[in-house]
Design a protein around this motif. Structure first.
Motif, mmCIF file in Angstrom:
data_model
loop_
_atom_site.group_PDB
_atom_site.id
_atom_site.type_symbol
_atom_site.label_atom_id
_atom_site.label_comp_id
_atom_site.label_asym_id
_atom_site.label_seq_id
_atom_site.Cartn_x
_atom_site.Cartn_y
_atom_site.Cartn_z
ATOM 1 N N GLY A 10 0.447 -1.227 -0.075
ATOM 2 C CA GLY A 10 0.173 -0.129 0.109
ATOM 3 C C GLY A 10 0.673 1.362 0.118
ATOM 4 N N ALA A 11 2.426 1.285 0.662
ATOM 5 C CA ALA A 11 2.795 2.508 1.232
ATOM 6 C C ALA A 11 3.049 3.054 -0.561
ATOM 7 C CB ALA A 11 3.975 2.316 1.738
ATOM 8 N N VAL A 12 3.905 1.500 -1.332
ATOM 9 C CA VAL A 12 4.754 1.748 -2.278
ATOM 10 C C VAL A 12 3.107 2.270 -3.454
ATOM 11 C CG1 VAL A 12 5.450 0.716 -4.302
ATOM 12 C CG2 VAL A 12 6.137 -0.051 -2.238
ATOM 13 N N VAL A 13 1.867 1.812 -3.415
ATOM 14 C CA VAL A 13 1.042 2.156 -4.459
ATOM 15 C C VAL A 13 0.730 3.953 -4.422
ATOM 16 C CG1 VAL A 13 -1.390 2.095 -5.313
ATOM 17 C CG2 VAL A 13 -0.208 0.128 -4.801
ATOM 18 N N LEU A 14 0.815 4.170 -3.065
ATOM 19 C CA LEU A 14 0.251 5.215 -2.727
ATOM 20 C C LEU A 14 2.106 6.770 -3.171
ATOM 21 C CD1 LEU A 14 -1.298 5.567 0.986
ATOM 22 C CD2 LEU A 14 -2.002 6.744 -1.218
ATOM 23 N N HIS A 15 2.289 5.900 -3.306
ATOM 24 C CA HIS A 15 4.027 7.040 -3.440
ATOM 25 C C HIS A 15 4.254 6.641 -4.703
ATOM 26 C CE1 HIS A 15 8.161 7.402 -4.962
ATOM 27 N NE2 HIS A 15 7.886 7.686 -4.263
ATOM 28 N N ASP A 16 3.899 5.803 -5.669
ATOM 29 C CA ASP A 16 3.905 6.035 -7.357
ATOM 30 C C ASP A 16 2.058 6.291 -8.066
ATOM 31 O OD1 ASP A 16 5.716 5.086 -6.711
ATOM 32 O OD2 ASP A 16 5.844 2.799 -7.589
ATOM 33 N N ALA A 17 0.815 5.850 -6.727
ATOM 34 C CA ALA A 17 -0.144 6.862 -7.449
ATOM 35 C C ALA A 17 -0.496 8.260 -7.187
ATOM 36 C CB ALA A 17 -1.258 5.784 -7.329
ATOM 37 N N VAL A 18 -0.122 8.720 -5.808
ATOM 38 C CA VAL A 18 -0.436 9.661 -5.588
ATOM 39 C C VAL A 18 0.379 10.710 -5.412
ATOM 40 C CG1 VAL A 18 -1.337 10.487 -3.594
ATOM 41 C CG2 VAL A 18 -2.282 8.846 -3.940
ATOM 42 N N LEU A 19 1.242 10.344 -4.539
ATOM 43 C CA LEU A 19 2.719 11.223 -3.877
ATOM 44 C C LEU A 19 3.675 11.704 -5.644
ATOM 45 C CD1 LEU A 19 4.050 13.655 -2.023
ATOM 46 C CD2 LEU A 19 4.983 10.666 -1.563
ATOM 47 N N SER A 20 4.097 10.508 -6.157
ATOM 48 C CA SER A 20 5.376 11.282 -6.981
ATOM 49 C C SER A 20 3.629 12.559 -8.016
ATOM 50 C CB SER A 20 5.642 10.317 -7.702
ATOM 51 O OG SER A 20 6.379 9.043 -6.738
ATOM 52 N N PRO A 21 3.066 11.880 -9.206
ATOM 53 C CA PRO A 21 2.241 12.477 -9.983
ATOM 54 C C PRO A 21 2.071 13.843 -9.064
ATOM 55 C CG PRO A 21 1.001 10.498 -9.499
ATOM 56 C CD PRO A 21 2.244 10.472 -8.755
ATOM 57 N N PHE A 22 1.753 14.175 -7.943
ATOM 58 C CA PHE A 22 1.216 15.523 -7.279
ATOM 59 C C PHE A 22 2.331 16.249 -7.441
ATOM 60 C CE2 PHE A 22 0.369 17.665 -3.010
ATOM 61 C CZ PHE A 22 -0.734 18.241 -3.687
ATOM 62 N N VAL A 23 3.799 15.858 -6.664
ATOM 63 C CA VAL A 23 5.050 16.859 -7.188
ATOM 64 C C VAL A 23 5.408 16.687 -8.126
ATOM 65 C CG1 VAL A 23 7.130 16.747 -6.282
ATOM 66 C CG2 VAL A 23 5.859 15.105 -4.872
ATOM 67 N N VAL A 24 5.545 15.626 -9.387
ATOM 68 C CA VAL A 24 5.601 16.181 -10.986
ATOM 69 C C VAL A 24 4.605 17.658 -10.822
ATOM 70 C CG1 VAL A 24 5.255 15.475 -13.293
ATOM 71 C CG2 VAL A 24 6.338 13.632 -11.300
ATOM 72 N N GLY A 25 3.204 16.514 -10.873
ATOM 73 C CA GLY A 25 2.646 17.811 -11.108
ATOM 74 C C GLY A 25 2.704 19.445 -10.768
ATOM 75 N N ALA A 26 2.954 19.333 -9.835
ATOM 76 C CA ALA A 26 2.826 21.011 -8.736
ATOM 77 C C ALA A 26 4.300 21.429 -9.808
ATOM 78 C CB ALA A 26 3.338 20.929 -7.816
ATOM 79 N N GLY A 27 5.461 20.601 -9.856
ATOM 80 C CA GLY A 27 6.874 21.270 -10.880
ATOM 81 C C GLY A 27 6.417 21.561 -12.117
ATOM 82 N N LEU A 28 5.495 20.771 -13.165
ATOM 83 C CA LEU A 28 4.835 21.394 -14.324
ATOM 84 C C LEU A 28 4.532 22.409 -13.848
ATOM 85 C CD1 LEU A 28 4.291 18.152 -15.924
ATOM 86 C CD2 LEU A 28 5.853 19.261 -15.967
ATOM 87 N N LEU A 29 3.306 22.465 -13.067
ATOM 88 C CA LEU A 29 2.277 23.762 -12.708
ATOM 89 C C LEU A 29 3.429 25.377 -12.447
ATOM 90 C CD1 LEU A 29 -0.188 24.500 -13.351
ATOM 91 C CD2 LEU A 29 -0.257 24.699 -10.822
ATOM 92 N N VAL A 85 11.782 25.009 -3.517
ATOM 93 C CA VAL A 85 10.751 24.974 -1.673
ATOM 94 C C VAL A 85 9.933 24.274 -2.400
ATOM 95 C CG1 VAL A 85 10.023 26.530 0.018
ATOM 96 C CG2 VAL A 85 12.565 26.894 -1.350
ATOM 97 N N VAL A 86 8.859 24.699 -3.021
ATOM 98 C CA VAL A 86 7.468 24.411 -3.314
ATOM 99 C C VAL A 86 7.558 23.272 -3.050
ATOM 100 C CG1 VAL A 86 5.249 23.967 -4.166
ATOM 101 C CG2 VAL A 86 6.384 26.497 -4.125
ATOM 102 N N GLN A 87 8.304 22.115 -4.268
ATOM 103 C CA GLN A 87 8.294 20.882 -3.951
ATOM 104 C C GLN A 87 8.520 20.142 -3.291
ATOM 105 O OE1 GLN A 87 10.278 20.413 -8.277
ATOM 106 N NE2 GLN A 87 8.835 19.317 -8.123
ATOM 107 N N SER A 88 9.300 20.383 -2.294
ATOM 108 C CA SER A 88 10.080 20.025 -1.011
ATOM 109 C C SER A 88 8.950 20.214 0.612
ATOM 110 C CB SER A 88 10.983 20.784 -0.571
ATOM 111 O OG SER A 88 12.441 20.582 -1.481
ATOM 112 N N ALA A 89 8.320 21.037 0.142
ATOM 113 C CA ALA A 89 6.433 21.365 0.900
ATOM 114 C C ALA A 89 6.056 20.416 0.579
ATOM 115 C CB ALA A 89 5.943 23.136 1.127
ATOM 116 N N VAL A 90 5.851 20.228 -1.016
ATOM 117 C CA VAL A 90 4.939 19.146 -1.294
ATOM 118 C C VAL A 90 5.302 18.083 -0.757
ATOM 119 C CG1 VAL A 90 3.452 18.221 -3.168
ATOM 120 C CG2 VAL A 90 3.956 20.917 -3.211
ATOM 121 N N VAL A 91 6.486 17.397 -0.780
ATOM 122 C CA VAL A 91 7.195 15.931 -0.575
ATOM 123 C C VAL A 91 7.129 15.705 0.803
ATOM 124 C CG1 VAL A 91 8.694 14.920 0.091
ATOM 125 C CG2 VAL A 91 8.523 15.795 -2.281
ATOM 126 N N LEU A 92 7.105 17.114 1.710
ATOM 127 C CA LEU A 92 7.141 17.220 3.407
ATOM 128 C C LEU A 92 5.953 17.065 3.926
ATOM 129 C CD1 LEU A 92 9.843 19.722 4.476
ATOM 130 C CD2 LEU A 92 9.709 17.511 5.166
#
Length: 151
Positions: free
Chosen positions: A41-60, A75-82
């Motif tokens: 579940g942790a791997v799925v949450l990381h790959d399906a939720v967290l990573s796309p969210f960080v990449v999307g914030a960076g692209l935006l 700073v923004v991406q670090s805050a999103v990850v944290l």
């Protein structure tokens, strides 16, 4: 470089073997499936939720053009990850406290409120960095001819 890779791969395999040994010798067999489910579940949450969210914030943020500075994006991406990792770590405590526990000293705090406070502080930091970064980019003098190399 090749020797360093080999050393790192061997070290990684040894650490995984040690982890498997500790798992087999310390965890009861009927609890291993629950642990495996949690890890999956942790791997799925990381790959399906967290990573796309960080990449999307960076692209935006990058779509705003070259006007945004690299440190603002970091700073923004670090805050999103944290914030995301903290939420993933604290949510099980919130759920466990909601279900109740036999010993009230195990989960003594109100983790939902504390998570909201930390997430709010992260949001304030992100907003402040975006405002300061926007003001700094607005005040930056523009060259008459843009350089043709990547920055």
């Amino acid at each position: 470089m090749k020797a360093a890779r080999i050393v790192l791969v061997v070290l990684g395999v040894l650490v995984m073997a040690f982890g498997a040994y500790v798992l087999v010798t310390t965890v009861r067999p009927n609890r291993i499936w629950g642990l495996a489910t949690w890890l999956l579940g942790a791997v799925v949450l990381h790959d399906a939720v967290l990573s796309p969210f960080v990449v999307g914030a960076g692209l935006l943020l990058r779509r705003t053009g070259r006007s945004i500075r690299a440190w603002v994006l970091v700073v923004v991406q670090s805050a999103v990850v944290l914030g995301s990792v903290l939420a993933l770590v604290v949510l099980p405590e919130i759920a466990a406290k909601a279900h109740g526990q036999k010993n009230p000293t195990i989960l003594p705090f109100d983790y939902g409120v504390r998570l909201a406070i930390v997430e709010g502080v992260l949001l304030v930091v992100v907003i402040a960095v975006l405002v300061v970064g926007g003001l700094m980019s607005r005040n930056r003098p523009r060259a008459l001819v843009e350089p043709t190399t990547n920055r």
